[in-house]
Design a protein around this motif. Structure first.
Motif, PDB file in Angstrom:
ATOM      1  N   GLY A  53      90.083  53.909  37.554  1.00 50.70           N
ATOM      2  CA  GLY A  53      90.498  55.293  37.353  1.00 50.70           C
ATOM      3  C   GLY A  53      90.202  56.097  38.605  1.00 50.70           C
ATOM      4  O   GLY A  53      89.178  55.884  39.257  1.00 50.70           O
ATOM      5  N   VAL A  54      91.108  56.999  38.970  1.00 49.63           N
ATOM      6  CA  VAL A  54      90.951  57.828  40.160  1.00 49.63           C
ATOM      7  C   VAL A  54      91.012  59.291  39.732  1.00 49.63           C
ATOM      8  O   VAL A  54      91.892  59.685  38.957  1.00 49.63           O
ATOM      9  CB  VAL A  54      92.060  57.534  41.193  1.00 49.63           C
ATOM     10  CG1 VAL A  54      91.958  58.469  42.388  1.00 49.63           C
ATOM     11  CG2 VAL A  54      91.996  56.076  41.641  1.00 49.63           C
ATOM     12  N   PHE A  55      90.089  60.086  40.253  1.00 49.89           N
ATOM     13  CA  PHE A  55      90.004  61.505  39.930  1.00 49.89           C
ATOM     14  C   PHE A  55      90.014  62.289  41.242  1.00 49.89           C
ATOM     15  O   PHE A  55      89.147  62.068  42.086  1.00 49.89           O
ATOM     16  CB  PHE A  55      88.738  61.787  39.126  1.00 49.89           C
ATOM     17  CG  PHE A  55      88.662  60.965  37.865  1.00 49.89           C
ATOM     18  CD1 PHE A  55      89.173  61.450  36.676  1.00 49.89           C
ATOM     19  CD2 PHE A  55      88.117  59.687  37.886  1.00 49.89           C
ATOM     20  CE1 PHE A  55      89.128  60.687  35.515  1.00 49.89           C
ATOM     21  CE2 PHE A  55      88.066  58.912  36.729  1.00 49.89           C
ATOM     22  CZ  PHE A  55      88.578  59.417  35.543  1.00 49.89           C
ATOM     23  N   ALA A  56      91.006  63.157  41.418  1.00 45.65           N
ATOM     24  CA  ALA A  56      91.194  63.896  42.667  1.00 45.65           C
ATOM     25  C   ALA A  56      90.697  65.331  42.517  1.00 45.65           C
ATOM     26  O   ALA A  56      90.976  65.990  41.514  1.00 45.65           O
ATOM     27  CB  ALA A  56      92.666  63.877  43.057  1.00 45.65           C
ATOM     28  N   PHE A  57      89.994  65.811  43.534  1.00 48.41           N
ATOM     29  CA  PHE A  57      89.438  67.164  43.544  1.00 48.41           C
ATOM     30  C   PHE A  57      89.767  67.839  44.870  1.00 48.41           C
ATOM     31  O   PHE A  57      89.939  67.178  45.889  1.00 48.41           O
ATOM     32  CB  PHE A  57      87.921  67.124  43.342  1.00 48.41           C
ATOM     33  CG  PHE A  57      87.518  66.572  41.996  1.00 48.41           C
ATOM     34  CD1 PHE A  57      87.417  67.416  40.894  1.00 48.41           C
ATOM     35  CD2 PHE A  57      87.254  65.228  41.826  1.00 48.41           C
ATOM     36  CE1 PHE A  57      87.054  66.917  39.654  1.00 48.41           C
ATOM     37  CE2 PHE A  57      86.888  64.712  40.583  1.00 48.41           C
ATOM     38  CZ  PHE A  57      86.789  65.560  39.500  1.00 48.41           C
ATOM     39  N   GLY A  58      89.787  69.176  44.862  1.00 47.77           N
ATOM     40  CA  GLY A  58      90.148  69.923  46.063  1.00 47.77           C
ATOM     41  C   GLY A  58      91.612  69.672  46.385  1.00 47.77           C
ATOM     42  O   GLY A  58      92.462  69.634  45.491  1.00 47.77           O
ATOM     43  N   SER A  59      91.914  69.450  47.669  1.00 51.98           N
ATOM     44  CA  SER A  59      93.310  69.199  48.047  1.00 51.98           C
ATOM     45  C   SER A  59      93.683  67.720  47.997  1.00 51.98           C
ATOM     46  O   SER A  59      94.805  67.355  48.361  1.00 51.98           O
ATOM     47  CB  SER A  59      93.592  69.766  49.443  1.00 51.98           C
ATOM     48  OG  SER A  59      92.901  69.020  50.419  1.00 51.98           O
ATOM     49  N   ALA A  60      92.773  66.877  47.540  1.00 51.05           N
ATOM     50  CA  ALA A  60      93.099  65.458  47.378  1.00 51.05           C
ATOM     51  C   ALA A  60      94.181  65.312  46.323  1.00 51.05           C
ATOM     52  O   ALA A  60      94.206  66.045  45.334  1.00 51.05           O
ATOM     53  CB  ALA A  60      91.848  64.667  46.966  1.00 51.05           C
ATOM     54  N   LYS A  61      95.098  64.398  46.543  1.00 54.39           N
ATOM     55  CA  LYS A  61      96.215  64.184  45.620  1.00 54.39           C
ATOM     56  C   LYS A  61      95.967  62.961  44.742  1.00 54.39           C
ATOM     57  O   LYS A  61      95.390  61.978  45.183  1.00 54.39           O
ATOM     58  CB  LYS A  61      97.518  63.977  46.396  1.00 54.39           C
ATOM     59  CG  LYS A  61      97.877  65.095  47.332  1.00 54.39           C
ATOM     60  CD  LYS A  61      98.456  66.266  46.585  1.00 54.39           C
ATOM     61  CE  LYS A  61      98.993  67.307  47.528  1.00 54.39           C
ATOM     62  NZ  LYS A  61      98.236  68.501  47.594  1.00 54.39           N
ATOM     63  N   PHE A  62      96.431  63.048  43.507  1.00 51.72           N
ATOM     64  CA  PHE A  62      96.383  61.922  42.581  1.00 51.72           C
ATOM     65  C   PHE A  62      97.730  61.206  42.648  1.00 51.72           C
ATOM     66  O   PHE A  62      98.776  61.822  42.470  1.00 51.72           O
ATOM     67  CB  PHE A  62      96.116  62.411  41.157  1.00 51.72           C
ATOM     68  CG  PHE A  62      96.167  61.313  40.132  1.00 51.72           C
ATOM     69  CD1 PHE A  62      95.129  60.410  40.012  1.00 51.72           C
ATOM     70  CD2 PHE A  62      97.273  61.174  39.298  1.00 51.72           C
ATOM     71  CE1 PHE A  62      95.174  59.391  39.068  1.00 51.72           C
ATOM     72  CE2 PHE A  62      97.328  60.162  38.355  1.00 51.72           C
ATOM     73  CZ  PHE A  62      96.273  59.266  38.242  1.00 51.72           C
ATOM     74  N   PHE A  63      97.699  59.887  42.919  1.00 55.53           N
ATOM     75  CA  PHE A  63      98.923  59.095  43.031  1.00 55.53           C
ATOM     76  C   PHE A  63      99.056  58.065  41.918  1.00 55.53           C
ATOM     77  O   PHE A  63     100.060  57.378  41.837  1.00 55.53           O
ATOM     78  CB  PHE A  63      98.966  58.385  44.390  1.00 55.53           C
ATOM     79  CG  PHE A  63      99.013  59.339  45.546  1.00 55.53           C
ATOM     80  CD1 PHE A  63     100.208  59.915  45.938  1.00 55.53           C
ATOM     81  CD2 PHE A  63      97.858  59.673  46.236  1.00 55.53           C
ATOM     82  CE1 PHE A  63     100.262  60.808  46.997  1.00 55.53           C
ATOM     83  CE2 PHE A  63      97.903  60.553  47.304  1.00 55.53           C
ATOM     84  CZ  PHE A  63      99.103  61.125  47.679  1.00 55.53           C
ATOM     85  N   GLY A  64      98.049  57.930  41.090  1.00 62.27           N
ATOM     86  CA  GLY A  64      98.067  56.949  40.013  1.00 62.27           C
ATOM     87  C   GLY A  64      96.736  56.230  39.941  1.00 62.27           C
ATOM     88  O   GLY A  64      95.866  56.394  40.801  1.00 62.27           O
ATOM     89  N   SER A  65      96.582  55.424  38.884  1.00 59.54           N
ATOM     90  CA  SER A  65      95.338  54.679  38.715  1.00 59.54           C
ATOM     91  C   SER A  65      95.623  53.398  37.946  1.00 59.54           C
ATOM     92  O   SER A  65      96.675  53.243  37.326  1.00 59.54           O
ATOM     93  CB  SER A  65      94.299  55.518  37.990  1.00 59.54           C
ATOM     94  OG  SER A  65      94.734  55.805  36.675  1.00 59.54           O
ATOM     95  N   VAL A  66      94.684  52.471  37.979  1.00 61.18           N
ATOM     96  CA  VAL A  66      94.860  51.168  37.338  1.00 61.18           C
ATOM     97  C   VAL A  66      95.031  51.294  35.826  1.00 61.18           C
ATOM     98  O   VAL A  66      95.928  50.666  35.261  1.00 61.18           O
ATOM     99  CB  VAL A  66      93.718  50.204  37.723  1.00 61.18           C
ATOM    100  CG1 VAL A  66      93.824  48.888  36.968  1.00 61.18           C
ATOM    101  CG2 VAL A  66      93.738  49.956  39.232  1.00 61.18           C
ATOM    102  N   PRO A  67      94.221  52.089  35.112  1.00 62.24           N
ATOM    103  CA  PRO A  67      94.439  52.183  33.667  1.00 62.24           C
ATOM    104  C   PRO A  67      95.854  52.636  33.296  1.00 62.24           C
ATOM    105  O   PRO A  67      96.388  52.241  32.262  1.00 62.24           O
ATOM    106  CB  PRO A  67      93.399  53.201  33.199  1.00 62.24           C
ATOM    107  CG  PRO A  67      92.308  53.100  34.209  1.00 62.24           C
ATOM    108  CD  PRO A  67      93.028  52.851  35.517  1.00 62.24           C
ATOM    109  N   GLY A  68      96.477  53.418  34.156  1.00 58.91           N
ATOM    110  CA  GLY A  68      97.820  53.902  33.886  1.00 58.91           C
ATOM    111  C   GLY A  68      98.906  52.861  34.059  1.00 58.91           C
ATOM    112  O   GLY A  68      99.968  52.958  33.455  1.00 58.91           O
ATOM    113  N   ILE A  69      98.656  51.856  34.920  1.00 59.95           N
ATOM    114  CA  ILE A  69      99.692  50.843  35.162  1.00 59.95           C
ATOM    115  C   ILE A  69      99.323  49.461  34.638  1.00 59.95           C
ATOM    116  O   ILE A  69     100.203  48.638  34.422  1.00 59.95           O
ATOM    117  CB  ILE A  69     100.056  50.739  36.661  1.00 59.95           C
ATOM    118  CG1 ILE A  69      98.859  50.294  37.489  1.00 59.95           C
ATOM    119  CG2 ILE A  69     100.628  52.055  37.163  1.00 59.95           C
ATOM    120  CD1 ILE A  69      99.220  49.826  38.870  1.00 59.95           C
TER     121      ILE A  69
END
Length: 140
Positions: A36-52
């Protein structure tokens, strides 16, 4: 990096394992053990393993995240590689071993300066190069 948020209000399936600051230092991503990836500030979320791949999220453990200019690559302990955004996929250990398994799990990964080529190291010193020059290994 400044504080842009945290996971204290999230109900995580598996614990957070690392934090990576984005190059301009105005944000970061936190990686959880399930990929799982969690983005904060100006970091962008592009996806995560649980989602795919919910199966990979439950049966393997993320060990590294490699940031690129507009994406990231996640490395799991079985040598599985998951590329999101502009991160390049050059291969994975399950793809090379084709049904066989590692003697020891992958414990870390590196990427070259361009973030295109990458390598992994297993707990027994085994080295796996994807686009990098292979110079030897202690494993096997």
């Amino acid at each position: 990096a400044a504080h842009f948020g945290d996971l204290s209000t999230f109900a995580l399936d598996r614990p957070a394992i690392s934090l990576s600051v984005i190059p301009n230092e105005d944000g970061y991503v936190i990686l959880a053990a399930d990929g799982g990836v969690f983005a904060f500030g100006s970091a962008k979320f592009f996806g995560s393993v649980p989602g795919i791949s919910p199966q990979a999220a439950q049966s393997t453990t993320a060990v590294a995240i490699q940031l690129t200019s507009a994406g990231y690559r996640l490395i799991h302990d079985d040598g599985g590689v998951f590329a999101f955004g502009d991160a390049v996929f050059k291969g994975s250990i399950p793809g090379v071993l084709q049904g066989a398994s590692l003697d020891q799990p992958v414990v870390d990964a590196i990427a070259d300066d361009d973030g295109i080529n990458y390598g992994m190291v297993a707990a027994d010193g085994g080295v796996f190069a994807f686009g990098l020059s292979f110079a030897g290994s202690l494993g096997g």
